[in-house]
Enzyme design. Structure first.
Site, PDB file in Angstrom:
ATOM      1  CE  LYS A 109      13.134 -46.607  -7.583  1.00  0.00           C
ATOM      2  NZ  LYS A 109      11.682 -46.752  -7.829  1.00  0.00           N
ATOM      3  CG  MET A 117       9.337 -49.478 -11.420  1.00  0.00           C
ATOM      4  SD  MET A 117       9.402 -50.127 -13.090  1.00  0.00           S
ATOM      5  CE  MET A 117      11.086 -49.700 -13.502  1.00  0.00           C
ATOM      6  CB  CYS A 149       7.138 -48.206  -2.568  1.00  0.00           C
ATOM      7  SG  CYS A 149       7.448 -49.381  -3.911  1.00  0.00           S
ATOM      8  CG  ASN A 170       4.826 -51.358  -7.273  1.00  0.00           C
ATOM      9  OD1 ASN A 170       3.654 -51.745  -7.304  1.00  0.00           O
ATOM     10  ND2 ASN A 170       5.223 -50.223  -7.831  1.00  0.00           N
ATOM     11  CB  THR A 198       2.986 -41.710 -16.663  1.00  0.00           C
ATOM     12  OG1 THR A 198       2.699 -42.563 -15.553  1.00  0.00           O
ATOM     13  CG2 THR A 198       2.669 -42.421 -17.956  1.00  0.00           C
TER      14      THR A 198
HETATM   15  O1  LIG Z   1       7.001 -45.606  -4.643  1.00  0.00           O
HETATM   16  C1  LIG Z   1       6.970 -46.197  -5.730  1.00  0.00           C
HETATM   17  N1  LIG Z   1       5.909 -46.044  -6.535  1.00  0.00           N
HETATM   18  C2  LIG Z   1       5.785 -46.717  -7.685  1.00  0.00           C
HETATM   19  O2  LIG Z   1       4.744 -46.589  -8.364  1.00  0.00           O
HETATM   20  N2  LIG Z   1       6.794 -47.537  -8.110  1.00  0.00           N
HETATM   21  C3  LIG Z   1       8.037 -47.516  -7.459  1.00  0.00           C
HETATM   22  C4  LIG Z   1       8.711 -48.866  -7.445  1.00  0.00           C
HETATM   23  O3  LIG Z   1       8.025 -49.886  -7.640  1.00  0.00           O
HETATM   24  O4  LIG Z   1       9.919 -48.872  -7.184  1.00  0.00           O
HETATM   25  N3  LIG Z   1       7.992 -46.989  -6.140  1.00  0.00           N
END
Ligand SMILES: O=C1NC(=O)NC(C(=O)O)N1
Length: 315
Positions: free
Chosen positions: A45, A75, A133, A135, A276
């Protein structure tokens, strides 16, 4: 029997399939499940220097219910913090499959601090820097700020001692942007691979019954994944494959069966990530997609990936 073996940065993999960063890879039990799975490689992650809780829930939803066409997520980079994933790189079984470590520092200094520790750790883990990212409230995607991306790559490649690393890019939607992003990447030979794409940022899913958005963060705006993004993912894989002949491309976006994995490899992907579909099905998906890809190759008379890798025809 077709052979799904491949190599990436001179490392042997028994197949080209792996998880997308962020999916089934945030904590030890998930990472161990990927280690035990039939994935050919795996990635952690995206981590920040310090642990993060991420955005409030609900922050992930599949879209269109029983026949999901994809997902939306916000997220917000929840993760156990860099030290946790660095410790995992020290206990991973590299004989069984390569490990990538993804970092997504909230600042350039945070990215440089993580890279400095990684360089000192001399770990076999392969670094994927997340520039995309969508988000983290208030944080623009670096991949859409070309000057900032150029500055970051100059600092990061030098900080990492010109060791091979890769970048996770957002999707681009304009040929001029493919050209400009590739021109920047090509200035950095140690950027050895490009992972296309991250989710399509800031989509909005609406539930007609409740007349409401379906995820809590950012008024319901979140990254789109799944079937919806396959054509965009294939375009980005092929655009960078054409523009960055010295770099390997990792395809990500819309892969849920051997069909889409085949398309990504045809478009130029050396490895193929699943997000997904892995989130919904779990790590058993790797065995299924491997078998499906092998069956497609058998039917087409291909015995190895190299026979069709990057060989997308045009009309
Ligand atoms: O790089 C990201 N892409 C996403 O679609 N979601 C995650 C996140 O929101 O942590 N991070």
């Amino acid at each position: 029997m077709p052979n799904l073996a491949t190599t990436f940065l001179d490392l042997p993999l028994n197949n080209p399939l792996m998880n997308a960063s962020g999916v089934w890879c945030s904590v030890g039990s998930q990472l161990e499940a990927l280690q035990e799975s039939e994935a050919g490689a795996m990635v952690t992650k995206s981590c920040t220097l310090q642990p993060r809780d991420g955005n409030p829930e609900p922050r992930y939803r599949v879209l269109n219910g029983d026949k999901p066409w994809g997902s939306i997520n916000s997220m917000g980079l929840p993760n156990e913090g860099f030290a946790y994933y660095l410790r995992y790189t020290e206990r991973h079984d590299y004989e069984s499959k390569p490990l990538f470590i993804s970092i997504s520092g909230l600042t350039l200094d945070d990215n440089l601090a993580m890279i400095d520790s990684l360089k000192d750790a001399v770990t076999p883990a392969i670094l994927e820097i997340n520039l995309s990212c969508p988000n983290v409230p208030g944080k623009a995607q670096l991949g859409y700020d070309f000057d900032a991306m150029d500055t970051l790559l100059a600092e990061v490649t030098s900080g990492y001692g010109q060791r091979a690393l890769g970048v996770k890019l957002p999707p681009y939607f304009d040929i001029a942007h493919f050209d400009e992003a590739a021109a920047i990447l090509n200035r950095y030979p140690s950027v050895a691979f490009v992972t296309c794409i991250n989710s399509i940022g800031n989509a909005l899913a609406i539930d007609i019954d409740s007349e409401s958005v379906i995820i809590k963060p950012k008024d319901g705006f979140g990254g789109l994944g799944g079937d919806y993004v396959l054509p965009t993912a294939l375009a980005n894989v092929n655009a960078f494959y054409r523009r960055c002949p010295e770099k390997a491309i990792i395809g990500c976006g819309g892969v849920k069966s051997g069909q889409e994995a085949f398309m990504h490899i045809l478009a130029g992907a050396t490895l193929v990530q699943m997000g997904t579909a892995l989130y919904e099905e779990g790590p058993s998906i790797f065995g299924r997609v491997k078998a499906e890809l092998s069956e497609i190759m058998e039917k087409k008379g291909y015995s190895s990936l190299s026979q069709f890798h990057g060989k997308l025809k045009t009309l």
